[in-house]
Design a protein around this motif. Structure first.
Motif, PDB file in Angstrom:
ATOM      1  N   GLU A 277      26.224-112.938 -60.330  1.00  0.00           N
ATOM      2  CA  GLU A 277      25.021-112.605 -59.570  1.00  0.00           C
ATOM      3  C   GLU A 277      24.436-113.844 -58.890  1.00  0.00           C
ATOM      4  OE1 GLU A 277      25.647-111.687 -62.668  1.00  0.00           O
ATOM      5  OE2 GLU A 277      26.010-109.545 -62.336  1.00  0.00           O
ATOM      6  N   ASP A 278      24.441-114.973 -59.603  1.00  0.00           N
ATOM      7  CA  ASP A 278      23.961-116.222 -59.007  1.00  0.00           C
ATOM      8  C   ASP A 278      24.797-116.594 -57.789  1.00  0.00           C
ATOM      9  OD1 ASP A 278      22.068-116.418 -61.009  1.00  0.00           O
ATOM     10  OD2 ASP A 278      23.258-117.795 -62.236  1.00  0.00           O
ATOM     11  N   ALA A 279      26.114-116.490 -57.932  1.00  0.00           N
ATOM     12  CA  ALA A 279      27.018-116.839 -56.831  1.00  0.00           C
ATOM     13  C   ALA A 279      26.773-115.943 -55.624  1.00  0.00           C
ATOM     14  CB  ALA A 279      28.467-116.725 -57.291  1.00  0.00           C
ATOM     15  N   ARG A 280      26.555-114.643 -55.883  1.00  0.00           N
ATOM     16  CA  ARG A 280      26.283-113.717 -54.787  1.00  0.00           C
ATOM     17  C   ARG A 280      25.000-114.090 -54.059  1.00  0.00           C
ATOM     18  NH1 ARG A 280      24.556-108.852 -57.349  1.00  0.00           N
ATOM     19  NH2 ARG A 280      22.575-109.966 -57.266  1.00  0.00           N
TER      20      ARG A 280
ATOM     21  N   ARG B 268      24.265-107.106 -48.811  1.00  0.00           N
ATOM     22  CA  ARG B 268      24.810-106.860 -50.144  1.00  0.00           C
ATOM     23  C   ARG B 268      25.420-105.461 -50.202  1.00  0.00           C
ATOM     24  NH1 ARG B 268      21.183-106.883 -55.702  1.00  0.00           N
ATOM     25  NH2 ARG B 268      22.803-106.079 -57.126  1.00  0.00           N
ATOM     26  N   ASP B 269      26.664-105.377 -50.669  1.00  0.00           N
ATOM     27  CA  ASP B 269      27.355-104.091 -50.770  1.00  0.00           C
ATOM     28  C   ASP B 269      27.254-103.600 -52.211  1.00  0.00           C
ATOM     29  OD1 ASP B 269      28.942-101.894 -50.550  1.00  0.00           O
ATOM     30  OD2 ASP B 269      30.756-102.950 -49.914  1.00  0.00           O
ATOM     31  N   THR B 270      26.145-102.933 -52.514  1.00  0.00           N
ATOM     32  CA  THR B 270      25.903-102.504 -53.894  1.00  0.00           C
ATOM     33  C   THR B 270      26.872-101.418 -54.348  1.00  0.00           C
ATOM     34  OG1 THR B 270      24.255-100.922 -53.082  1.00  0.00           O
ATOM     35  CG2 THR B 270      23.459-103.092 -53.751  1.00  0.00           C
ATOM     36  N   ALA B 271      27.395-100.622 -53.422  1.00  0.00           N
ATOM     37  CA  ALA B 271      28.275 -99.516 -53.794  1.00  0.00           C
ATOM     38  C   ALA B 271      29.587 -99.990 -54.400  1.00  0.00           C
ATOM     39  CB  ALA B 271      28.552 -98.639 -52.577  1.00  0.00           C
ATOM     40  N   SER B 272      30.026-101.189 -54.046  1.00  0.00           N
ATOM     41  CA  SER B 272      31.316-101.688 -54.530  1.00  0.00           C
ATOM     42  C   SER B 272      31.181-102.695 -55.667  1.00  0.00           C
ATOM     43  CB  SER B 272      32.089-102.340 -53.375  1.00  0.00           C
ATOM     44  OG  SER B 272      31.404-103.501 -52.917  1.00  0.00           O
ATOM     45  N   GLU B 273      29.967-102.933 -56.136  1.00  0.00           N
ATOM     46  CA  GLU B 273      29.768-103.949 -57.164  1.00  0.00           C
ATOM     47  C   GLU B 273      30.255-103.476 -58.529  1.00  0.00           C
ATOM     48  OE1 GLU B 273      25.737-105.169 -57.243  1.00  0.00           O
ATOM     49  OE2 GLU B 273      25.902-106.422 -55.452  1.00  0.00           O
ATOM     50  N   SER B 274      30.728-104.440 -59.316  1.00  0.00           N
ATOM     51  CA  SER B 274      31.129-104.183 -60.694  1.00  0.00           C
ATOM     52  C   SER B 274      30.800-105.428 -61.508  1.00  0.00           C
ATOM     53  CB  SER B 274      32.630-103.869 -60.781  1.00  0.00           C
ATOM     54  OG  SER B 274      33.402-105.015 -60.477  1.00  0.00           O
ATOM     55  N   ALA B 275      31.134-105.393 -62.784  1.00  0.00           N
ATOM     56  CA  ALA B 275      30.844-106.546 -63.638  1.00  0.00           C
ATOM     57  C   ALA B 275      31.685-107.757 -63.256  1.00  0.00           C
ATOM     58  CB  ALA B 275      31.086-106.180 -65.099  1.00  0.00           C
ATOM     59  N   GLN B 276      32.816-107.534 -62.599  1.00  0.00           N
ATOM     60  CA  GLN B 276      33.715-108.627 -62.234  1.00  0.00           C
ATOM     61  C   GLN B 276      33.782-108.904 -60.743  1.00  0.00           C
ATOM     62  OE1 GLN B 276      35.012-106.092 -64.458  1.00  0.00           O
ATOM     63  NE2 GLN B 276      34.227-107.388 -66.111  1.00  0.00           N
ATOM     64  N   GLN B 277      33.125-108.114 -59.923  1.00  0.00           N
ATOM     65  CA  GLN B 277      33.286-108.267 -58.477  1.00  0.00           C
ATOM     66  C   GLN B 277      31.999-107.926 -57.732  1.00  0.00           C
ATOM     67  OE1 GLN B 277      36.884-106.581 -56.474  1.00  0.00           O
ATOM     68  NE2 GLN B 277      35.399-105.414 -55.278  1.00  0.00           N
ATOM     69  N   SER B 278      31.759-108.678 -56.672  1.00  0.00           N
ATOM     70  CA  SER B 278      30.624-108.408 -55.795  1.00  0.00           C
ATOM     71  C   SER B 278      31.054-108.708 -54.365  1.00  0.00           C
ATOM     72  CB  SER B 278      29.422-109.282 -56.178  1.00  0.00           C
ATOM     73  OG  SER B 278      28.304-108.979 -55.369  1.00  0.00           O
ATOM     74  N   ASN B 279      30.744-107.796 -53.450  1.00  0.00           N
ATOM     75  CA  ASN B 279      31.115-107.952 -52.045  1.00  0.00           C
ATOM     76  C   ASN B 279      29.874-108.158 -51.184  1.00  0.00           C
ATOM     77  OD1 ASN B 279      33.845-107.581 -52.585  1.00  0.00           O
ATOM     78  ND2 ASN B 279      33.737-105.375 -52.291  1.00  0.00           N
ATOM     79  N   VAL B 280      30.006-109.085 -50.222  1.00  0.00           N
ATOM     80  CA  VAL B 280      28.940-109.337 -49.256  1.00  0.00           C
ATOM     81  C   VAL B 280      29.495-109.024 -47.873  1.00  0.00           C
ATOM     82  CG1 VAL B 280      27.397-111.060 -48.262  1.00  0.00           C
ATOM     83  CG2 VAL B 280      27.933-111.136 -50.709  1.00  0.00           C
ATOM     84  N   ARG B 281      28.851-108.096 -47.186  1.00  0.00           N
ATOM     85  CA  ARG B 281      29.278-107.699 -45.846  1.00  0.00           C
ATOM     86  C   ARG B 281      28.706-108.689 -44.830  1.00  0.00           C
ATOM     87  NH1 ARG B 281      30.135-102.116 -45.006  1.00  0.00           N
ATOM     88  NH2 ARG B 281      28.697-102.182 -43.231  1.00  0.00           N
ATOM     89  N   LEU B 282      29.577-109.280 -44.010  1.00  0.00           N
ATOM     90  CA  LEU B 282      29.158-110.197 -42.954  1.00  0.00           C
ATOM     91  C   LEU B 282      29.199-109.429 -41.632  1.00  0.00           C
ATOM     92  CD1 LEU B 282      31.174-113.357 -44.069  1.00  0.00           C
ATOM     93  CD2 LEU B 282      28.863-112.657 -44.743  1.00  0.00           C
ATOM     94  N   THR B 283      28.036-109.088 -41.118  1.00  0.00           N
ATOM     95  CA  THR B 283      27.960-108.208 -39.961  1.00  0.00           C
ATOM     96  C   THR B 283      27.880-108.953 -38.634  1.00  0.00           C
ATOM     97  OG1 THR B 283      25.539-108.066 -40.088  1.00  0.00           O
ATOM     98  CG2 THR B 283      26.811-106.473 -41.380  1.00  0.00           C
ATOM     99  N   ALA B 284      27.812-110.284 -38.681  1.00  0.00           N
ATOM    100  CA  ALA B 284      27.775-111.084 -37.461  1.00  0.00           C
ATOM    101  C   ALA B 284      28.580-112.356 -37.694  1.00  0.00           C
ATOM    102  CB  ALA B 284      26.333-111.426 -37.074  1.00  0.00           C
TER     103      ALA B 284
END
Length: 215
Positions: free
Chosen positions: A71-74, A90-106
């Motif tokens: 979470e800190d890294a995100r 922040r892409d909350t729909a794809s988050e899990s205990a081991q993975q977090s995705n950040v959508r870069l829209t620009a």
């Protein structure tokens, strides 16, 4: 400076005037020239781009928040990418205990990235990796940039590193189940064996292949 002829005033030759001219910096053209200088091999270009991105990340002002968790890294990744103009979400729909995705829209260099994604995206991945490492994330998360998962969308994927998943032997109970320990010939016991994902070990090299497939 630009020279121009002033309107005539009385007799004699017209006076010559000068005015300052402000030229816009062609960052897109500059990036194109730099990309072309990295050679023709996509894999080598990607490796050099990641190295250049790390050098850039070393000059970015360090964040105040130390990284001790995914979470800190995100949060740090979102802060830095926002400051650099990537409009992260922040892409909350794809988050899990081991993975977090950040959508870069620009992306400030999106048009160049369409033709030289292994270079542009390699630089951005190296930048983010260096920033996270400098804030304590080296053994906490692995970071990988997935270019153009949509027409105008890239995804920054943060995954808990294998080192962070290995349990401390001092905190492993003697018996937690019949398969929790692996006997060795010497009779010693070791903790559960974890295999790291090969994609994490080869993240930098995979940028070139992934970018080529998505053009």
């Amino acid at each position: 400076m630009r020279q121009f002829q002033q309107p005539p005033r009385g007799r004699g030759r017209p006076r010559i005037g000068y005015t300052a001219v402000q030229r816009s910096v062609g960052y897109q053209d500059l990036a194109q020239v730099l990309a072309d200088q990295l050679g023709s091999d996509p894999r080598r270009r990607a490796d050099l781009a990641v190295t250049a991105g790390r050098a850039w990340g070393a000059k970015v002002e360090q964040c105040e928040q130390p990284i001790a968790s995914l979470e800190d890294a995100r949060d740090v990744a979102i802060t830095v990418s926002s400051e650099l103009g990537f409009a992260p979400e922040r892409d909350t729909a794809s988050e899990s205990a081991q993975q977090s995705n950040v959508r870069l829209t620009a992306c400030p260099l999106r048009e160049l990235a369409r033709t030289h994604s292994e270079v542009v995206c390699g630089v951005h991945q190296g930048l983010m990796r260096e920033v996270l490492d400098r804030n304590g994330g080296r053994d906490v998360v692995n970071v990988r940039l997935h270019p153009f998962v949509g027409p105008d969308l890239c995804v920054l994927r943060l995954e808990t590193s294998a080192a962070a998943l290995v349990p401390d032997p001092a905190h492993i109970p003697d018996q937690v189940g019949p398969t929790s320990r692996i006997a060795t010939p010497s009779g010693n016991r070791v903790g559960p064996q974890l295999r790291s994902d090969p994609q994490l070990r080869n993240a930098d090299a995979d940028i070139a292949q992934e970018a080529t497939q998505q053009r």
